[in-house]
Design a protein around this motif. Structure first.
Motif, PDB file in Angstrom:
ATOM      1  N   VAL A   1       1.239  -1.023   0.027  1.00  0.00           N
ATOM      2  CA  VAL A   1      -0.098  -0.317   0.445  1.00  0.00           C
ATOM      3  C   VAL A   1       1.162   1.002   0.483  1.00  0.00           C
ATOM      4  CG1 VAL A   1      -1.745   0.878   1.406  1.00  0.00           C
ATOM      5  CG2 VAL A   1      -2.259  -1.045   1.468  1.00  0.00           C
ATOM      6  N   THR A   2       0.848   2.436  -0.706  1.00  0.00           N
ATOM      7  CA  THR A   2       1.272   3.177  -0.580  1.00  0.00           C
ATOM      8  C   THR A   2       0.449   4.813  -0.752  1.00  0.00           C
ATOM      9  OG1 THR A   2       1.145   3.363  -3.639  1.00  0.00           O
ATOM     10  CG2 THR A   2       3.493   2.166  -2.471  1.00  0.00           C
ATOM     11  N   HIS A   3      -0.722   4.581  -1.419  1.00  0.00           N
ATOM     12  CA  HIS A   3      -2.026   5.478  -1.274  1.00  0.00           C
ATOM     13  C   HIS A   3      -2.523   5.796  -0.260  1.00  0.00           C
ATOM     14  CE1 HIS A   3      -0.123   5.671  -5.353  1.00  0.00           C
ATOM     15  NE2 HIS A   3      -0.645   6.722  -5.234  1.00  0.00           N
ATOM     16  N   PHE A   4      -2.483   7.058   0.826  1.00  0.00           N
ATOM     17  CA  PHE A   4      -3.449   6.858   2.320  1.00  0.00           C
ATOM     18  C   PHE A   4      -4.661   8.003   1.951  1.00  0.00           C
ATOM     19  CE2 PHE A   4      -0.064   4.541   2.910  1.00  0.00           C
ATOM     20  CZ  PHE A   4      -0.257   3.708   4.098  1.00  0.00           C
ATOM     21  N   LEU A   5      -5.916   7.882   1.654  1.00  0.00           N
ATOM     22  CA  LEU A   5      -7.020   8.678   1.557  1.00  0.00           C
ATOM     23  C   LEU A   5      -7.590   8.930   2.997  1.00  0.00           C
ATOM     24  CD1 LEU A   5      -9.131   6.934  -1.328  1.00  0.00           C
ATOM     25  CD2 LEU A   5      -6.854   8.520  -1.942  1.00  0.00           C
ATOM     26  N   ASN A   6      -7.883  10.323   3.235  1.00  0.00           N
ATOM     27  CA  ASN A   6      -8.173  10.961   3.786  1.00  0.00           C
ATOM     28  C   ASN A   6      -8.974  12.310   4.376  1.00  0.00           C
ATOM     29  OD1 ASN A   6      -7.702  12.685   6.787  1.00  0.00           O
ATOM     30  ND2 ASN A   6      -6.182  11.568   7.413  1.00  0.00           N
ATOM     31  N   GLY A   7     -10.282  12.184   4.924  1.00  0.00           N
ATOM     32  CA  GLY A   7     -11.372  12.762   4.630  1.00  0.00           C
ATOM     33  C   GLY A   7     -11.168  14.352   5.811  1.00  0.00           C
ATOM     34  N   GLY A   8     -10.009  14.695   6.194  1.00  0.00           N
ATOM     35  CA  GLY A   8      -9.682  15.390   6.831  1.00  0.00           C
ATOM     36  C   GLY A   8     -10.806  16.024   7.410  1.00  0.00           C
TER      37      GLY A   8
ATOM     38  N   CYS B   1      -3.780  10.932  11.854  1.00  0.00           N
ATOM     39  CA  CYS B   1      -3.333   9.411  10.605  1.00  0.00           C
ATOM     40  C   CYS B   1      -2.870  10.612   9.459  1.00  0.00           C
ATOM     41  CB  CYS B   1      -4.773   9.353  10.464  1.00  0.00           C
ATOM     42  SG  CYS B   1      -5.466   7.777  10.930  1.00  0.00           S
ATOM     43  N   ALA B   2      -3.579  11.983   9.373  1.00  0.00           N
ATOM     44  CA  ALA B   2      -3.035  12.230   8.047  1.00  0.00           C
ATOM     45  C   ALA B   2      -1.302  12.583   8.513  1.00  0.00           C
ATOM     46  CB  ALA B   2      -3.481  13.960   7.879  1.00  0.00           C
TER      47      ALA B   2
ATOM     48  N   ILE C   1      -3.412  11.493   0.023  1.00  0.00           N
ATOM     49  CA  ILE C   1      -4.255  12.603  -0.175  1.00  0.00           C
ATOM     50  C   ILE C   1      -5.780  13.113   0.362  1.00  0.00           C
ATOM     51  CG2 ILE C   1      -5.594  12.272  -2.433  1.00  0.00           C
ATOM     52  CD1 ILE C   1      -4.191   9.937  -3.835  1.00  0.00           C
ATOM     53  N   LEU C   2      -5.665  14.109   0.084  1.00  0.00           N
ATOM     54  CA  LEU C   2      -6.935  14.670   0.830  1.00  0.00           C
ATOM     55  C   LEU C   2      -7.891  14.704   0.104  1.00  0.00           C
ATOM     56  CD1 LEU C   2      -8.508  16.348   3.718  1.00  0.00           C
ATOM     57  CD2 LEU C   2      -7.134  18.254   2.901  1.00  0.00           C
ATOM     58  N   VAL C   3      -9.063  13.677   0.516  1.00  0.00           N
ATOM     59  CA  VAL C   3     -10.505  14.030  -0.301  1.00  0.00           C
ATOM     60  C   VAL C   3     -11.513  15.109   0.245  1.00  0.00           C
ATOM     61  CG1 VAL C   3     -11.913  13.172  -1.691  1.00  0.00           C
ATOM     62  CG2 VAL C   3     -10.056  11.812  -1.164  1.00  0.00           C
TER      63      VAL C   3
ATOM     64  N   ALA D   1      -1.264  15.688  -2.153  1.00  0.00           N
ATOM     65  CA  ALA D   1      -2.679  15.997  -3.206  1.00  0.00           C
ATOM     66  C   ALA D   1      -4.277  16.339  -2.676  1.00  0.00           C
ATOM     67  CB  ALA D   1      -3.577  14.756  -4.185  1.00  0.00           C
ATOM     68  N   ILE D   2      -5.244  17.727  -2.814  1.00  0.00           N
ATOM     69  CA  ILE D   2      -5.858  17.971  -3.183  1.00  0.00           C
ATOM     70  C   ILE D   2      -6.795  17.449  -3.844  1.00  0.00           C
ATOM     71  CG2 ILE D   2      -7.654  19.488  -1.558  1.00  0.00           C
ATOM     72  CD1 ILE D   2      -4.983  20.924  -0.238  1.00  0.00           C
ATOM     73  N   LEU D   3      -7.943  16.417  -3.492  1.00  0.00           N
ATOM     74  CA  LEU D   3      -8.817  15.985  -4.318  1.00  0.00           C
ATOM     75  C   LEU D   3     -10.109  16.261  -4.483  1.00  0.00           C
ATOM     76  CD1 LEU D   3      -9.356  13.652  -7.153  1.00  0.00           C
ATOM     77  CD2 LEU D   3      -9.817  12.324  -5.310  1.00  0.00           C
ATOM     78  N   TYR D   4     -10.805  16.556  -4.582  1.00  0.00           N
ATOM     79  CA  TYR D   4     -11.608  17.474  -4.964  1.00  0.00           C
ATOM     80  C   TYR D   4     -13.376  16.435  -6.161  1.00  0.00           C
ATOM     81  CZ  TYR D   4     -16.509  20.534  -5.430  1.00  0.00           C
ATOM     82  OH  TYR D   4     -17.824  20.546  -5.087  1.00  0.00           O
ATOM     83  N   PRO D   5     -14.020  15.554  -5.636  1.00  0.00           N
ATOM     84  CA  PRO D   5     -14.733  14.723  -6.915  1.00  0.00           C
ATOM     85  C   PRO D   5     -15.242  14.981  -7.674  1.00  0.00           C
ATOM     86  CG  PRO D   5     -14.006  13.604  -4.991  1.00  0.00           C
ATOM     87  CD  PRO D   5     -14.066  14.651  -4.564  1.00  0.00           C
ATOM     88  N   GLU D   6     -14.750  14.953  -9.080  1.00  0.00           N
ATOM     89  CA  GLU D   6     -16.415  15.145  -9.903  1.00  0.00           C
ATOM     90  C   GLU D   6     -17.559  15.287 -10.105  1.00  0.00           C
ATOM     91  OE1 GLU D   6     -16.993  14.822 -14.459  1.00  0.00           O
ATOM     92  OE2 GLU D   6     -14.635  14.422 -14.153  1.00  0.00           O
TER      93      GLU D   6
END
Length: 145
Positions: A35-42, A50-51, A67-69, A85-90
């Motif tokens: 595992v290399t990617h960690f998604l976080n809701g912040g 965790c972040a 990655i912050l979603v 990265a900060i991701l705002y889903p489409e």
């Protein structure tokens, strides 16, 4: 970002009984399994613990992506430097802000193979997200057991 190399954090806003060492131990196990990617809701103390832990581990393992979603564009981000990265889903602009949080949590579990969880009761957003993760076949790692 491949789902099988991605983990998400699920937990309550308040944090009692979990420390950075426990989180770090589980993250290191996931790193060892690829595992290399960690998604976080912040959104709460668990997310920020965790972040911060992932950010700290990045100093010795450059493969890690934190990655912050975010659920909406006006989302307040306390520590931007923690994230790659900060991701705002489409399409999220169509949701009311409360619905956007639920949709963001669903996005998190649909894009992860693993979840590190701190869920101590059966109500609220964290419990709902944990149930969704189980339904989606996400491998659950409980920190509060």
């Amino acid at each position: 970002m491949q789902k099988e190399h991605t983990a998400v954090f699920i937990g309550h806003r308040e944090l009692f009984g979990v420390d950075a060492a426990a989180v770090e131990t589980e993250i290191k196990k996931l790193l060892a399994s690829g595992v290399t990617h960690f998604l976080n809701g912040g959104m709460g103390r668990f997310d920020w613990l965790c972040a911060q832990t992932v950010f700290s581990l990045k100093k010795t393992d450059k493969r890690i992506q934190n990655i912050l979603v975010i659920p909406y564009l006006s989302f307040h981000i306390e520590e931007r430097e923690y994230f790659d990265a900060i991701l705002y889903p489409e399409g999220f602009e169509r949701y009311h802000f409360k619905e956007a949080i639920i949709k963001r949590n669903e996005y998190l579990v649909h894009h992860a193979a693993y979840a590190i969880c701190y869920v101590t009761h059966s109500w609220g957003g964290a419990a709902q997200t944990l149930r969704k993760a189980k339904q989606c076949g996400v491998q659950i790692i409980h920190l509060n057991r």
